[in-house]
Design an enzyme around this catalytic site. Structure first.
Site: not given
Length: 538
Positions: A515, A513, A380
């Protein structure tokens, strides 16, 4: 009909209600049941989207674009079920909904009160979209006794009466402290916490006792006696070395079986804990290690990058290597110290963030990774900083910047409504901070034969976003001529989603993102590849 499990906390906060709920969800799933987990947060913010990470920790984003509590990340990682907007509610959201209805006259002139209007809205949230589930686990944020949590506790008391006690179970998680000076374990805080809960009208059916040491049987009997709970339902949870041991700890204590017994249900199949045993063995006993530097401005608080920490651990599990996280504060990172601080680092990661603070340290660290061929992952804001570093040092655009923190420079990064095709700035519009984000899951198409397409093994991916600013597509050709490839774009070719360096072993930036989609039993391919590159770096 769904059965409801309410998880409350006592004595102190941050005891692990979220992890306990997530572990129980996995155990019930492994017994053949469908489970959904929800979080009821008592703070007055509508959502955590505009809260400081130092105040709240990470903001977890769902596929459908909700900014939620980090506990929903635990829920997803343990249960494997993607959360929805309807799985997280706050006092702020509840009050906003009720007041909006009042302004529209939907209460027909009645006096709007906490009971029944606020509590009824909470009960509607609990029951919404739950008909297909076998179990709905609802975690109540904060601790019993907090003024903020009273409407929620009252609502779940009423809810249990509405659905019938045979369809609702109360679990209370408390601290059983160990006093080093007297070498004693104390049960009195738990007794008082349960007393507080009972004074509100709720008798816990199961008590989970969090302690740093095993709790002797005599102490468990004492808790059973004074709290009016069957001794079998006094569950011990001792501090574990890694959170992924938690499901095995609760399995050993037969928490899942006690829940099924309460509801007069039987296990549909034997529980399988072997996957968890396998990953904890890798985490705890692997001799091979890699050092990954996370360079950000919220590194002092571990919860600020919770999903990121876990995703890196998952990448380590997939590569059978232990990942050591080295946290570096980008605000304090001096140019003269970069070489020294990154000396034994095998991979550099710049996470998401906002604002100008710490940008210089991040940009210099990215330059160090690029020049020294160190595996680099920018997420990001981290990707945007990589774009700025490359523009300044490789394209010779010395005033390249982001309009987020510099309105005078060349806006390589800007709000999508701040630039046009020719790169010129146009005036944006002012909106509430909570309403200007690109949130949730979006498609991205990957360039053929690119590094990223080989990592994903796909031409089209779907990832979660949380950002206001975008890379200006007008500069794409200039970047690619110098070796920075825009290897992932939005389906309409207007928004750069992924960049990678042509002449670098592993240098990737992503606007999303990843994750948020990584799980211990299904590591995200991007983190697996990043850790593999770090493992091979010399």
């Amino acid at each position: 009909m769904a059965r409801y499990i309410f998880v409350t906390g006592g004595v102190v906060s941050s005891l692990g209600k979220g992890l306990s709920s997530a572990s129980l969800a996995y155990l019930l799933q492994s017994r053949g049941y469908k489970v959904r987990i929800r979080k009821l947060d008592p703070y007055l913010n509508v959502d955590p989207g505009t809260m400081s990470p130092f105040q709240h920790g990470e903001v977890f984003v769902t596929d459908d674009g909700a900014e939620t509590d980090l506990d929903l990340g635990h829920y997803e990682r343990f249960s494997g079920v993607s959360a929805k907007k309807s799985d997280n509610i706050t006092t702020g959201k509840i009050y906003s909904d009720v007041l909006r209805k009042e302004r529209k006259g939907e209460y027909l002139g009645k006096t709007v009160q906490v009971i029944p209007h606020i509590t009824d809205r909470i009960k509607q949230f609990i029951k919404h979209d739950s008909s297909k589930e076998d179990f709905v686990i609802c975690e109540i944020g904060g601790i019993v006794g907090d003024i903020e949590s009273l409407p929620f506790v009252e609502a779940i008391r009423q809810f249990a009466n509405d659905v019938g006690k045979k369809n609702a179970l109360f679990i209370h998680l408390t601290l059983v402290p160990y006093l080093k000076a007297s070498d004693e374990i104390k049960t009195k805080p738990t007794q008082h916490s349960v007393k507080e809960l009972r004074s509100i009208g709720i008798q816990p059916d199961i008590i989970i006792c969090r302690s740093e040491r095993p709790i002797p049987l005599d102490h468990r009997k004492k808790i059973s006696l004074f709290c009016n709970v069957d001794i079998k339902n006094v569950i011990e949870t001792v501090d574990v070395r890694t959170i992924y041991e938690a499901p095995m700890s609760f399995f050993k204590e037969k928490l899942d079986l006690q829940v099924l017994n309460y509801f007069k249900l039987k296990s549909k199949k034997p529980a399988n804990l072997n996957p968890w045993k396998k990953i904890t063995k890798i985490i705890l006993h692997n001799k091979k290690q890699v050092n990954i530097a996370i360079i950000g401005k919220y590194v002092e608080l571990k919860d600020a990058y919770k999903s990121l920490d876990e995703a890196l651990t998952h990448g380590g599990i997939d590569n059978k290597v232990k990942v050591n996280l080295v946290r570096i504060d980008s605000e304090k990172l001096k140019i003269s110290e970069i070489k020294k601080k990154l000396k034994n680092i095998s991979g550099i990661l710049i996470p998401g963030g906002f604002g100008k603070r710490g940008t210089d340290g991040k940009i210099e660290a990215i330059k160090h990774a690029r020049l020294n061929k160190i595996p680099f992952l920018g997420i990001c804001y981290g990707m945007q900083m990589a774009i700025i570093e490359f523009a300044r040092n490789q394209l010779n655009l010395k005033n390249a910047t982001s309009s987020e923190f510099d309105k005078k420079g060349l806006p390589i990064i800007g709000l999508i409504n701040e630039w046009t095709k020719d790169g010129k700035k146009i005036k944006g519009t002012d909106k509430d901070l909570g309403g200007t984000m690109r949130l949730g899951s979006y498609d991205a198409k990957l360039k053929d034969n690119s590094k990223i397409s080989k990592i994903y093994k796909s031409k089209l991916i779907k990832e979660r976003h949380r950002h206001r600013y975008e890379v200006n597509i007008a500069f794409k050709d200039k970047f690619e001529k110098k070796g920075m490839i825009f290897s992932g774009l939005s389906p309409d070719n207007k928004l750069p989603e992924i960049i990678e360096l042509k002449n670098h072993p592993w240098f990737i930036g992503v606007q999303f993102h990843p994750e948020f989609k990584s799980r211990p039993l299904a590591p995200h391919p991007l983190f697996s590849s990043f850790i593999k590159a770090a493992k091979n770096h010399k």
